[in-house]
Write a protein that holds these residues in place. Sequence first.
Motif, PDB file in Angstrom:
ATOM      1  N   UNK A  39      88.794  -0.714  42.792  1.00  0.00           N
ATOM      2  CA  UNK A  39      90.556  -0.790  43.255  1.00  0.00           C
ATOM      3  C   UNK A  39      90.061  -1.329  44.467  1.00  0.00           C
ATOM      4  N   UNK A  40      91.468  -2.325  44.427  1.00  0.00           N
ATOM      5  CA  UNK A  40      91.968  -3.476  45.603  1.00  0.00           C
ATOM      6  C   UNK A  40      91.999  -2.052  46.882  1.00  0.00           C
ATOM      7  N   UNK A  41      91.772  -2.501  48.521  1.00  0.00           N
ATOM      8  CA  UNK A  41      91.728  -1.794  49.135  1.00  0.00           C
ATOM      9  C   UNK A  41      93.297  -1.746  49.645  1.00  0.00           C
ATOM     10  N   UNK A  42      93.146  -0.436  50.300  1.00  0.00           N
ATOM     11  CA  UNK A  42      95.184  -0.054  50.954  1.00  0.00           C
ATOM     12  C   UNK A  42      94.691  -0.285  52.367  1.00  0.00           C
ATOM     13  N   UNK A  43      93.420   0.111  53.507  1.00  0.00           N
ATOM     14  CA  UNK A  43      94.048   0.360  54.554  1.00  0.00           C
ATOM     15  C   UNK A  43      93.371   1.655  55.235  1.00  0.00           C
ATOM     16  N   UNK A  44      94.088   2.537  54.119  1.00  0.00           N
ATOM     17  CA  UNK A  44      93.211   4.239  53.747  1.00  0.00           C
ATOM     18  C   UNK A  44      92.168   4.454  53.057  1.00  0.00           C
ATOM     19  N   UNK A  45      91.437   3.786  53.943  1.00  0.00           N
ATOM     20  CA  UNK A  45      89.955   4.412  52.368  1.00  0.00           C
ATOM     21  C   UNK A  45      88.872   5.190  52.606  1.00  0.00           C
ATOM     22  N   UNK A  46      88.341   5.426  51.614  1.00  0.00           N
ATOM     23  CA  UNK A  46      86.699   6.209  51.972  1.00  0.00           C
ATOM     24  C   UNK A  46      86.091   5.622  50.761  1.00  0.00           C
ATOM     25  N   UNK A  47      84.534   5.593  51.715  1.00  0.00           N
ATOM     26  CA  UNK A  47      84.084   5.474  50.162  1.00  0.00           C
ATOM     27  C   UNK A  47      82.576   5.778  49.887  1.00  0.00           C
ATOM     28  N   UNK A  48      81.904   7.023  48.671  1.00  0.00           N
ATOM     29  CA  UNK A  48      81.156   7.296  48.648  1.00  0.00           C
ATOM     30  C   UNK A  48      80.026   6.838  48.526  1.00  0.00           C
TER      31      UNK A  48
END
Length: 323
Positions: A202-211
């Motif tokens: 999904x598109x980035x929101x600016x308040x994201x996490x990547x695992x």
Amino acid sequence: MPTRDQPTSRPATAASDTYSFLGPAGTFTEAALAQVPEAAGKPWRSVNNVGEALDDVVSGRSVAAMIAIENSVEGGVSATQDALANVPNLRIIGEYLVPVNFVFVARRGTTLADVKVVNAHPVAYAQCHLWLDAVLPSHGHIPATSNVTAAASLFESGLADAAIAPPNITKHHDLVVLAEDIGDNPSAVTRFVLVSRTVPTPAATGADKTSLIAELPDDRAGALLEMLEQFATRGVNMSLLESRPIGDALGRYRFVIDLDGHILDERVADALLGLKRFSPNVTFLGSYPRADRIRVEVTGRYGDDAFVDARDWLRGLIAGESD
């Protein structure tokens, strides 16, 4: 909430509309699933363990499964981390936080003085040991597969006199609460993730996490530092770094990593490219909105524009343009 033992009264729907969770009804996992807007009004399937939940997703019995991945007191949930490392084609599509506290329950007519044996999930038991040691210093412990199962077992086996359970357990079972708020840490929180089959990011929101999960290429001095430098030199913060044994030999570990940011952020994408060149096995688990919705802030040299400008500068040099 609909569960395996309490099916929804609505007409049957496609399996792809079903959500799996660690049951039975009343668990903290069910409370996490209740936070998912897309799951409202859909069938919920109660399962016994993480492996069954992920098998539901892989087989198509469920569109997604809610599983616990980290606790603020106990750290990472090893069963979940290992399952995500070994089951292919999965994506984390969201995370949810559930405050965790416990009550001490028993069959009606039981008092604290009567309690000799306690049934409890091992994680819950570990988080209530100060209260147990103070109030029931000589008690015995029988492990349970879930917090709700611990309470339900009081009616089944009769081996335990009381159980550690979630605060809402009396909505599901006719039990008496002998003590409330027995957790050692009143600020304890469990982090849950919603897992689906592989889907477009999904598109980035600016308040994201990547695992992700990564392995070291070899066992040598400085190998871990070299892996960590892939993130540090690009200004990518790691909010979680835990090791888990790969299992094929002593001393072989994989690393479970959470990054602040989204794979579409230039700094994160560049770090993943560096990690892929370095590590023999990288599993991308997904980029998804942070549960706390706090925006990830970076300094100017790590912003998207800085990476784009650097690439444009390099292209200009290659094309013979003036620098």
